[in-house]
Design a protein around this motif. Structure first.
Motif, PDB file in Angstrom:
ATOM      1  N   ASN A   1     -17.664 -65.777 -43.736  1.00 56.83           N
ATOM      2  CA  ASN A   1     -18.300 -64.461 -43.771  1.00 56.83           C
ATOM      3  C   ASN A   1     -19.715 -64.615 -44.339  1.00 56.83           C
ATOM      4  N   ILE A   2     -20.735 -64.394 -43.482  1.00 55.71           N
ATOM      5  CA  ILE A   2     -22.132 -64.534 -43.896  1.00 55.71           C
ATOM      6  C   ILE A   2     -22.800 -63.166 -43.769  1.00 55.71           C
ATOM      7  N   ASP A   3     -23.306 -62.628 -44.882  1.00 50.77           N
ATOM      8  CA  ASP A   3     -23.786 -61.249 -44.819  1.00 50.77           C
ATOM      9  C   ASP A   3     -24.703 -60.924 -45.994  1.00 50.77           C
ATOM     10  N   HIS A   4     -25.427 -59.803 -45.866  1.00 55.15           N
ATOM     11  CA  HIS A   4     -26.331 -59.358 -46.930  1.00 55.15           C
ATOM     12  C   HIS A   4     -26.106 -57.904 -47.325  1.00 55.15           C
ATOM     13  N   HIS A   5     -25.048 -57.270 -46.836  1.00 53.57           N
ATOM     14  CA  HIS A   5     -24.802 -55.867 -47.165  1.00 53.57           C
ATOM     15  C   HIS A   5     -24.161 -55.713 -48.547  1.00 53.57           C
ATOM     16  N   PRO A   6     -24.668 -54.811 -49.380  1.00 54.46           N
ATOM     17  CA  PRO A   6     -24.062 -54.579 -50.697  1.00 54.46           C
ATOM     18  C   PRO A   6     -22.617 -54.094 -50.609  1.00 54.46           C
ATOM     19  N   THR A   7     -22.240 -53.494 -49.482  1.00 55.98           N
ATOM     20  CA  THR A   7     -20.884 -52.965 -49.328  1.00 55.98           C
ATOM     21  C   THR A   7     -19.912 -53.997 -48.768  1.00 55.98           C
ATOM     22  N   ASN A   8     -20.337 -55.247 -48.613  1.00 57.20           N
ATOM     23  CA  ASN A   8     -19.434 -56.267 -48.071  1.00 57.20           C
ATOM     24  C   ASN A   8     -18.239 -56.472 -49.002  1.00 57.20           C
ATOM     25  N   ASP A   9     -17.031 -56.499 -48.416  1.00 59.36           N
ATOM     26  CA  ASP A   9     -15.819 -56.605 -49.226  1.00 59.36           C
ATOM     27  C   ASP A   9     -15.254 -58.022 -49.281  1.00 59.36           C
ATOM     28  N   GLU A  10     -16.097 -59.022 -48.915  1.00 63.69           N
ATOM     29  CA  GLU A  10     -15.713 -60.436 -49.000  1.00 63.69           C
ATOM     30  C   GLU A  10     -14.370 -60.682 -48.310  1.00 63.69           C
TER      31      GLU A  10
ATOM     32  N   VAL B   1     -27.855 -44.179 -49.558  1.00 60.44           N
ATOM     33  CA  VAL B   1     -27.055 -43.660 -48.454  1.00 60.44           C
ATOM     34  C   VAL B   1     -25.890 -44.579 -48.101  1.00 60.44           C
ATOM     35  N   SER B   2     -25.892 -45.819 -48.604  1.00 62.48           N
ATOM     36  CA  SER B   2     -24.763 -46.709 -48.327  1.00 62.48           C
ATOM     37  C   SER B   2     -23.489 -46.166 -48.958  1.00 62.48           C
ATOM     38  N   GLN B   3     -23.613 -45.524 -50.113  1.00 57.26           N
ATOM     39  CA  GLN B   3     -22.434 -44.980 -50.776  1.00 57.26           C
ATOM     40  C   GLN B   3     -21.897 -43.757 -50.023  1.00 57.26           C
ATOM     41  N   ILE B   4     -22.797 -42.975 -49.438  1.00 53.18           N
ATOM     42  CA  ILE B   4     -22.361 -41.851 -48.608  1.00 53.18           C
ATOM     43  C   ILE B   4     -21.622 -42.374 -47.390  1.00 53.18           C
ATOM     44  N   ALA B   5     -22.221 -43.372 -46.728  1.00 49.57           N
ATOM     45  CA  ALA B   5     -21.591 -43.951 -45.543  1.00 49.57           C
ATOM     46  C   ALA B   5     -20.246 -44.582 -45.889  1.00 49.57           C
ATOM     47  N   LYS B   6     -20.194 -45.287 -47.014  1.00 53.49           N
ATOM     48  CA  LYS B   6     -18.948 -45.941 -47.417  1.00 53.49           C
ATOM     49  C   LYS B   6     -17.843 -44.928 -47.666  1.00 53.49           C
ATOM     50  N   SER B   7     -18.191 -43.793 -48.257  1.00 52.97           N
ATOM     51  CA  SER B   7     -17.195 -42.754 -48.525  1.00 52.97           C
ATOM     52  C   SER B   7     -16.637 -42.152 -47.242  1.00 52.97           C
ATOM     53  N   LEU B   8     -17.363 -42.370 -46.133  1.00 55.43           N
ATOM     54  CA  LEU B   8     -16.932 -41.842 -44.837  1.00 55.43           C
ATOM     55  C   LEU B   8     -16.420 -42.962 -43.918  1.00 55.43           C
ATOM     56  N   GLY B   9     -16.129 -44.121 -44.519  1.00 56.78           N
ATOM     57  CA  GLY B   9     -15.553 -45.216 -43.749  1.00 56.78           C
ATOM     58  C   GLY B   9     -16.551 -46.178 -43.153  1.00 56.78           C
ATOM     59  N   GLY B  10     -17.839 -46.034 -43.526  1.00 60.80           N
ATOM     60  CA  GLY B  10     -18.869 -46.919 -42.996  1.00 60.80           C
ATOM     61  C   GLY B  10     -19.450 -47.798 -44.076  1.00 60.80           C
ATOM     62  N   GLY B  11     -20.725 -48.106 -43.961  1.00 59.68           N
ATOM     63  CA  GLY B  11     -21.379 -48.960 -44.943  1.00 59.68           C
ATOM     64  C   GLY B  11     -22.819 -49.195 -44.572  1.00 59.68           C
ATOM     65  N   GLY B  12     -23.424 -50.182 -45.226  1.00 59.69           N
ATOM     66  CA  GLY B  12     -24.816 -50.506 -44.929  1.00 59.69           C
ATOM     67  C   GLY B  12     -25.601 -50.802 -46.185  1.00 59.69           C
ATOM     68  N   HIS B  13     -26.842 -50.364 -46.201  1.00 58.52           N
ATOM     69  CA  HIS B  13     -27.761 -50.626 -47.302  1.00 58.52           C
ATOM     70  C   HIS B  13     -28.116 -49.331 -48.010  1.00 58.52           C
TER      71      HIS B  13
ATOM     72  N   THR C   1     -18.911 -43.938 -38.442  1.00 65.65           N
ATOM     73  CA  THR C   1     -18.429 -43.263 -37.238  1.00 65.65           C
ATOM     74  C   THR C   1     -17.366 -42.260 -37.641  1.00 65.65           C
ATOM     75  N   LEU C   2     -17.504 -41.036 -37.172  1.00 67.56           N
ATOM     76  CA  LEU C   2     -16.538 -39.982 -37.468  1.00 67.56           C
ATOM     77  C   LEU C   2     -15.803 -39.567 -36.201  1.00 67.56           C
ATOM     78  N   GLN C   3     -14.518 -39.390 -36.319  1.00 69.72           N
ATOM     79  CA  GLN C   3     -13.711 -38.868 -35.216  1.00 69.72           C
ATOM     80  C   GLN C   3     -13.629 -37.359 -35.400  1.00 69.72           C
ATOM     81  N   SER C   4     -14.581 -36.654 -34.819  1.00 76.72           N
ATOM     82  CA  SER C   4     -14.639 -35.210 -35.029  1.00 76.72           C
ATOM     83  C   SER C   4     -15.557 -34.575 -33.996  1.00 76.72           C
ATOM     84  N   SER C   5     -15.652 -33.272 -34.053  1.00 78.88           N
ATOM     85  CA  SER C   5     -16.634 -32.570 -33.234  1.00 78.88           C
ATOM     86  C   SER C   5     -18.002 -32.727 -33.878  1.00 78.88           C
TER      87      SER C   5
END
Length: 328
Positions: free
Chosen positions: A113-122, A286-298, A305-309
């Motif tokens: 696993n090679i990555d630079h995202h703070p939300t990486n879960d190893e 915004v990475s923490q917002i994305a993570k709380s919704l099942g995503g991630g990033g910086h 991605t949301l399964q919704s209208s």
């Protein structure tokens, strides 16, 4: 030798000691994702190793100039009916971001696993994570050096492209002196910076212009103009003939408005599925917002991605932003 250097050495040893690799990256691949995955492929070629390189869906055609691009499998169109024991994952913040590829993993799978995202879960057996790297391509450069791989024009082009795209053309705050040193070194191998910038950052399609017109008509400001949000419905894509690739980067039009702290784009590739992109300027992670919704990033660039209208997705995202901003 520090722990990070030890992990780079472990990664190089993993590549040298095994064969028949699967190379994967995150869904909706960008320049860093694609450049890093192809850099891994080129390093394996130097070792005489075999590999298959895949993504859950299509890789944007604008990266078609990259070496070995033609070897990228789109699993949605070309399923693979076998499994792999040795896997290299690049630029994937977590196992979910790899998409629907786990059916290709053998029961005894070993993942590098090679990555630079703070939300990486190893999620790997071996994890080479450096969250202060501007791009995964920066880590691929360090792996190239640590593993004593030979740099050439092809490998340099992949690394440079990853750096260029994940720093926004060397404009974002993640542009460090080390990034510029690597970029300058890559130019010595014949990389053509003007051509790559034109292909990756400047050139747009007619369909992009058309979908931009629709998106800007939906632009709205919230929370005392601190948040700008725009939307692209599935019907907009159908009407304009635009693809998700054409819709890429729209969030920057929202984020770049003067006074806006967070830009948001909601894009609906198919009804009931909403791709959320978040971009911020200074203080909002915004990475923490994305993570709380099942995503991630910086901290300043994330998504989910949301399964919704579309309407429900808008309510969910704005509610999260309201909490962070401390506004009802």
């Amino acid at each position: 030798m520090n722990d990070y250097q030890s992990r780079l050495q472990e990664a190089a040893a993993f590549m040298r000691e095994h064969d028949d690799f699967l190379i994967i990256s995150h869904v909706n691949p960008d320049g860093d994702t694609t450049g890093s995955a192809l850099a891994a492929a080129l390093m394996l070629e130097q070792l005489g190793k075999s590999y298959v390189i895949v993504n859950e869906g299509e890789t944007p055609g604008k990266f078609g100039f990259l070496p070995r691009f033609h070897k990228l499998y789109n699993l949605a169109e070309s399923p693979i009916e076998r499994t792999f024991t040795h896997v290299i994952a690049v630029d994937a913040a977590d196992s979910k971001r790899m998409g629907d590829v786990t059916h290709l993993f053998a029961n005894d799978v070993q993942i590098l696993n090679i990555d630079h995202h703070p939300t990486n879960d190893e999620f790997g057996r071996f994890n080479v994570i450096r969250t202060d790297a501007a791009a995964t391509a920066e880590i691929m450069y360090e792996l190239m050096v640590a593993g004593k791989f030979t740099c050439n024009a092809e490998l340099a082009t992949c690394i440079y492209t990853g750096l260029l795209t994940d720093t926004g053309g060397f404009r974002y705050s993640n542009t460090s002196s080390f990034v510029m040193q690597i970029a300058a070194e890559m130019l010595q191998y014949g990389v053509k910076p003007g051509d790559i910038a034109e292909q990756c950052l400047e050139e747009i399609t007619w369909e992009h212009v058309q979908i931009l017109r629709h998106a800007l008509q939906s632009l709205q400001l919230s929370f005392d103009n601190r948040v700008a949000l725009l939307k692209v419905h599935a019907s907009d894509l159908e009407e304009t003939g635009a693809s998700m690739e054409d819709a890429g980067g729209l969030v920057n039009y929202a984020r770049n408005m003067k006074g806006v702290e967070v830009g948001v784009s909601l894009c609906e590739p198919v009804p009931g599925v909403i791709k959320v992109s978040l971009r911020s300027r200074q203080d909002i992670d915004v990475s923490q917002i994305a993570k709380s919704l099942g995503g991630g990033g910086h901290a300043k660039a994330a998504g989910c991605t949301l399964q919704s209208s579309m309407e429900e997705a808008e309510k969910i995202v704005l509610a999260k932003l309201g909490e962070v901003l401390g506004v009802d």
